[in-house]
Structure formats: structure tokens, C-alpha cells
Design a protein around this motif. Structure first.
Motif, PDB file in Angstrom:
ATOM      1  N   ILE B  37      -5.932  22.589  38.897  1.00 43.37           N
ATOM      2  CA  ILE B  37      -6.465  22.371  40.248  1.00 43.37           C
ATOM      3  C   ILE B  37      -5.755  21.180  40.894  1.00 43.37           C
ATOM      4  CG2 ILE B  37      -8.519  21.688  41.567  1.00 43.37           C
ATOM      5  CD1 ILE B  37     -10.195  23.278  39.551  1.00 43.37           C
ATOM      6  N   ASP B  38      -5.564  20.106  40.118  1.00 47.06           N
ATOM      7  CA  ASP B  38      -4.902  18.912  40.660  1.00 47.06           C
ATOM      8  C   ASP B  38      -3.465  19.209  41.087  1.00 47.06           C
ATOM      9  OD1 ASP B  38      -7.160  17.435  40.344  1.00 47.06           O
ATOM     10  OD2 ASP B  38      -6.547  16.467  38.481  1.00 47.06           O
ATOM     11  N   ALA B  39      -2.794  20.083  40.316  1.00 45.87           N
ATOM     12  CA  ALA B  39      -1.422  20.449  40.672  1.00 45.87           C
ATOM     13  C   ALA B  39      -1.403  21.153  42.032  1.00 45.87           C
ATOM     14  CB  ALA B  39      -0.822  21.356  39.594  1.00 45.87           C
ATOM     15  N   PHE B  40      -2.461  21.891  42.311  1.00 49.50           N
ATOM     16  CA  PHE B  40      -2.547  22.632  43.579  1.00 49.50           C
ATOM     17  C   PHE B  40      -2.963  21.716  44.730  1.00 49.50           C
ATOM     18  CE2 PHE B  40      -5.206  25.589  46.294  1.00 49.50           C
ATOM     19  CZ  PHE B  40      -4.146  26.295  46.841  1.00 49.50           C
ATOM     20  N   THR B  41      -3.907  20.821  44.464  1.00 46.45           N
ATOM     21  CA  THR B  41      -4.485  20.016  45.543  1.00 46.45           C
ATOM     22  C   THR B  41      -3.813  18.654  45.676  1.00 46.45           C
ATOM     23  OG1 THR B  41      -6.134  19.002  44.096  1.00 46.45           O
ATOM     24  CG2 THR B  41      -6.758  21.058  45.171  1.00 46.45           C
ATOM     25  N   GLY B  42      -3.017  18.276  44.678  1.00 45.75           N
ATOM     26  CA  GLY B  42      -2.473  16.922  44.675  1.00 45.75           C
ATOM     27  C   GLY B  42      -3.564  15.890  44.437  1.00 45.75           C
ATOM     28  N   LEU B  80      -8.885  30.531  39.490  1.00 49.30           N
ATOM     29  CA  LEU B  80      -8.799  30.058  38.111  1.00 49.30           C
ATOM     30  C   LEU B  80      -9.960  30.605  37.290  1.00 49.30           C
ATOM     31  CD1 LEU B  80      -8.550  27.206  40.137  1.00 49.30           C
ATOM     32  CD2 LEU B  80      -7.249  26.617  38.105  1.00 49.30           C
ATOM     33  N   GLY B  81      -9.708  30.708  35.977  1.00 50.69           N
ATOM     34  CA  GLY B  81     -10.770  31.002  35.028  1.00 50.69           C
ATOM     35  C   GLY B  81     -10.818  29.834  34.062  1.00 50.69           C
ATOM     36  N   ASP B  82     -11.943  29.117  34.002  1.00 51.89           N
ATOM     37  CA  ASP B  82     -11.920  27.832  33.286  1.00 51.89           C
ATOM     38  C   ASP B  82     -11.916  27.974  31.769  1.00 51.89           C
ATOM     39  OD1 ASP B  82     -14.534  28.475  32.752  1.00 51.89           O
ATOM     40  OD2 ASP B  82     -15.394  26.639  33.576  1.00 51.89           O
ATOM     41  N   VAL B 118     -10.115  27.834  44.892  1.00 51.59           N
ATOM     42  CA  VAL B 118      -9.840  26.620  45.660  1.00 51.59           C
ATOM     43  C   VAL B 118      -8.968  27.036  46.837  1.00 51.59           C
ATOM     44  CG1 VAL B 118      -8.861  24.298  45.617  1.00 51.59           C
ATOM     45  CG2 VAL B 118      -9.877  25.249  43.541  1.00 51.59           C
ATOM     46  N   ALA B 119      -9.361  26.650  48.049  1.00 46.17           N
ATOM     47  CA  ALA B 119      -8.596  27.039  49.232  1.00 46.17           C
ATOM     48  C   ALA B 119      -8.053  25.812  49.932  1.00 46.17           C
ATOM     49  CB  ALA B 119      -9.469  27.841  50.189  1.00 46.17           C
ATOM     50  N   LYS B 120      -6.790  25.909  50.336  1.00 48.43           N
ATOM     51  CA  LYS B 120      -6.177  24.868  51.164  1.00 48.43           C
ATOM     52  C   LYS B 120      -6.356  25.266  52.619  1.00 48.43           C
ATOM     53  CE  LYS B 120      -1.953  22.362  52.050  1.00 48.43           C
ATOM     54  NZ  LYS B 120      -0.517  22.230  51.830  1.00 48.43           N
ATOM     55  N   MET B 121      -6.997  24.400  53.387  1.00 48.96           N
ATOM     56  CA  MET B 121      -7.307  24.727  54.770  1.00 48.96           C
ATOM     57  C   MET B 121      -6.220  24.210  55.708  1.00 48.96           C
ATOM     58  SD  MET B 121      -9.968  26.289  53.980  1.00 48.96           S
ATOM     59  CE  MET B 121     -10.616  26.749  55.572  1.00 48.96           C
ATOM     60  N   GLY B 122      -6.280  24.680  56.952  1.00 47.37           N
ATOM     61  CA  GLY B 122      -5.270  24.316  57.936  1.00 47.37           C
ATOM     62  C   GLY B 122      -5.175  22.822  58.197  1.00 47.37           C
ATOM     63  N   ASP B 123      -6.292  22.090  58.022  1.00 52.01           N
ATOM     64  CA  ASP B 123      -6.276  20.644  58.288  1.00 52.01           C
ATOM     65  C   ASP B 123      -5.887  19.838  57.054  1.00 52.01           C
ATOM     66  OD1 ASP B 123      -8.471  20.918  56.703  1.00 52.01           O
ATOM     67  OD2 ASP B 123      -9.921  20.108  58.139  1.00 52.01           O
ATOM     68  N   SER B 128     -13.818  24.552  47.733  1.00 53.96           N
ATOM     69  CA  SER B 128     -13.854  25.371  46.525  1.00 53.96           C
ATOM     70  C   SER B 128     -15.231  25.951  46.300  1.00 53.96           C
ATOM     71  CB  SER B 128     -13.423  24.558  45.307  1.00 53.96           C
ATOM     72  OG  SER B 128     -14.487  23.781  44.843  1.00 53.96           O
ATOM     73  N   THR B 129     -15.249  26.979  45.464  1.00 52.56           N
ATOM     74  CA  THR B 129     -16.499  27.589  45.040  1.00 52.56           C
ATOM     75  C   THR B 129     -16.265  28.127  43.637  1.00 52.56           C
ATOM     76  OG1 THR B 129     -18.253  29.139  45.651  1.00 52.56           O
ATOM     77  CG2 THR B 129     -16.006  29.891  45.985  1.00 52.56           C
ATOM     78  N   ALA B 130     -17.351  28.398  42.909  1.00 51.56           N
ATOM     79  CA  ALA B 130     -17.229  28.908  41.542  1.00 51.56           C
ATOM     80  C   ALA B 130     -18.377  29.853  41.255  1.00 51.56           C
ATOM     81  CB  ALA B 130     -17.235  27.751  40.539  1.00 51.56           C
ATOM     82  N   ARG B 131     -18.119  30.814  40.405  1.00 54.00           N
ATOM     83  CA  ARG B 131     -19.170  31.746  39.977  1.00 54.00           C
ATOM     84  C   ARG B 131     -19.023  32.001  38.501  1.00 54.00           C
ATOM     85  NH1 ARG B 131     -21.110  36.307  43.693  1.00 54.00           N
ATOM     86  NH2 ARG B 131     -22.329  36.453  41.814  1.00 54.00           N
ATOM     87  N   GLU B 132     -20.160  32.036  37.806  1.00 50.40           N
ATOM     88  CA  GLU B 132     -20.107  32.368  36.386  1.00 50.40           C
ATOM     89  C   GLU B 132     -20.076  33.878  36.225  1.00 50.40           C
ATOM     90  OE1 GLU B 132     -22.133  31.196  32.153  1.00 50.40           O
ATOM     91  OE2 GLU B 132     -23.404  32.014  33.726  1.00 50.40           O
ATOM     92  N   VAL B 133     -19.200  34.347  35.337  1.00 52.20           N
ATOM     93  CA  VAL B 133     -19.100  35.767  35.040  1.00 52.20           C
ATOM     94  C   VAL B 133     -19.351  35.945  33.551  1.00 52.20           C
ATOM     95  CG1 VAL B 133     -17.633  37.803  35.142  1.00 52.20           C
ATOM     96  CG2 VAL B 133     -17.348  35.999  36.831  1.00 52.20           C
ATOM     97  N   ARG B 134     -20.287  36.816  33.217  1.00 50.25           N
ATOM     98  CA  ARG B 134     -20.552  37.126  31.810  1.00 50.25           C
ATOM     99  C   ARG B 134     -19.703  38.320  31.408  1.00 50.25           C
ATOM    100  NH1 ARG B 134     -24.870  35.022  29.509  1.00 50.25           N
ATOM    101  NH2 ARG B 134     -25.252  36.902  28.290  1.00 50.25           N
ATOM    102  N   VAL B 135     -18.935  38.146  30.328  1.00 48.74           N
ATOM    103  CA  VAL B 135     -17.991  39.172  29.912  1.00 48.74           C
ATOM    104  C   VAL B 135     -18.389  39.683  28.536  1.00 48.74           C
ATOM    105  CG1 VAL B 135     -15.569  39.673  29.405  1.00 48.74           C
ATOM    106  CG2 VAL B 135     -16.146  38.096  31.257  1.00 48.74           C
TER     107      VAL B 135
END
Lengths: 108, 143
Positions: B37-42, B80-82, B118-123, B128-135
């Protein structure tokens, strides 16, 4: 099996309309995590790492998949149609193979 | 230390299940996810915002999990999948002719985990948002 892309693009659209585009390529997307059953060696990664979509040379969307994108990757996204033209799809994989397909869109 | 039979069994079970996980199978986890995430957001702060992740809560087959992500006004989105071996699933850029900042894709999940967008916005901000998925059956390194 030959790797052949398939896309769904509307034949016509009105200027400024946002249209749904679907694209699928039957690529193995070898994740690099699996092991050979006999030797136990990891099978090297071989995925589509870039999927670019352009319309008349302008970027629509570019995907950069990692190993966690499923086999035969399927993408859906929207194109804002500015004019009549050619929608170009380009997939590039880890072996450097490039798969391309184009579809025309006319203005209705 | 006096343990009841029930406590002793629970402790023993925990010890065994811990011991049985080979080092090699240890998945990427939180640190690598944060690094991606840090690589993406700096390293920018992640804000809440208008970002929607549509994904089933429970999936049987981790090999093909349908995911849709939408973040109006986003220039770029990372998924991402954590708990995947490689946390980054995909990054996508929206160009000048993108009809809207949304896309769907099918992904692999190694097991029950959080899927993060994680989304980079125009400004220049990041939301970001996250959801748990049971697999039920994991989709990495298997089959």
C-alpha cells in the motif's frame, strides 16, 4: 491451446455515452506459487502483467495484474465514446507475448 | 498451574495447530500488505471516501472470486488481499476515455482474508475500503 482474446463491444454508441466493455483472454495466469507435483520445484510465474485498452490511441483503462488475478482473466470497465473509432485491446505476458484485438464503434 | 481437562485440551490443540504450519506456507500478512500500500500511496494517509468494493462474503472456490470496485473520480485503484502470498492483486489506471472509475475482475484468494481497495483521487488524496471474504477452498498454490 492457442491463446485467443474475446471481447464484447457495442457496434454503435452515441457521442458521450458510457458503454460497458467486457474482455476475456484464455491465458493460464500461472501464479508462480504452484509447485510441480513430481519435482517439488516452483512453477515459474507466467501471467499477463499488462492489459491496455485505448480508443483511437487515447487511454481508456490499463490493468496491471499480479499472480492473484484468475486464470483466463476477465475484465469489465466503461468507455466514454467521444467519436466513432477503433477500440484496441492489448495484453502483454511474462514471456513477452503480445495479444491484440480491435473493434470498431460507429456513432448511432 | 492447575488446568481443567478442558483447558488442557484447548492448549494442546492450539500448540499442535501452531506447530503444524510449515514456515514455507506462512502467508504474506500485514507487513507486506502495508508495504504494498505504501508503495502505491507513497505513505500518504488513507482516508474514508466514496469507494465501493463489491465481493461475495462467502466463496467456495478461491480460484475465481468476482470483485467489482468503484470510486467515482479515482485516477487509479489498487486491489490487495492481506493474506495472499503476494498481497497486491492488481493495479489499474483510468485514462481520459474511461466512462467511469469502476471495473470488475476475477481474482484468486489463498484463504479467508480481507480484500482491500485503495484509490488515488484526482486531488492526490487516497481513500480505501476493505471487506472480509470467507474462503472455503483457497486458490493459491493449490490444484
Amino acid at each position: 491451446m492457442a491463446i485467443t482474446p474475446r471481447v464484447r463491444v457495442p457496434d454503435t454508441a452515441s457521442v458521450g455515452e458510457s458503454v460497458l466493455i467486457k474482455a476475456l483472454i484464455n491465458h493460464p495466469m500461472e501464479s508462480g506459487q504452484r509447485r510441480d507435483r513430481d519435482t517439488g520445484e516452483k512453477i515459474p510465474r507466467m501471467i499477463v502483467h499488462t492489459f491496455e485498452v485505448t480508443f483511437n490511441g487515447k487511454e481508456v483503462v490499463t490493468f496491471y495484474p499480479q499472480g492473484a488475478v484468475s486464470q483466463s482473466p476477465f475484465f469489465e470497465f466503461y468507455l466514454k465514446v467521444p467519436e466513432a473509432g477503433e477500440l484496441n485491446f492489448k495484453w502483454i505476458d511474462d514471456e513477452g507475448s503480445v495479444f491484440e484485438i480491435s473493434k470498431p464503434i460507429a456513432i448511432s | 498451574m492447575n488446568l481443567s481437562r478442558r483447558q488442557a485440551l484447548a492448549l494442546g490443540g492450539a500448540a499442535i495447530s501452531t506447530a503444524l504450519i510449515p514456515v514455507e506456507l506462512a502467508l504474506a500478512g500485514v507487513e507486506e500488505t502495508q508495504a504494498a500500500i505504501d508503495a502505491f500511496t507513497g505513505g500518504a494517509e488513507l482516508l474514508e471516501g466514496d469507494i465501493t468494493l463489491t465481493i461475495p462474503e462467502l466463496v467456495e472456490n478461491g480460484n475465481m472470486v468476482p470483485v467489482s470496485v468503484a470510486a467515482p473520480g479515482a485516477l487509479s485503484i489498487m486491489l490487495l488481499g492481506d493474506d495472499n502470498p503476494v498481497p497486491e492483486v492488481m493495479t489499474l489506471n483510468f485514462g481520459e476515455l474511461a466512462g467511469s472509475s469502476e471495473a470488475s475482475v476475477r481474482i484468486r484468494l489463498a484463504g479467508t482474508q480481507n480484500v482491500i481497495a485503495v484509490a488515488k483521487m484526482g486531488d492526490g488524496s487516497f481513500i480505501s475500503t476493505a471487506r472480509e471474504v470467507r474462503v472455503t477452498i483457497g486458490g493459491c498454490g493449490s490444484n
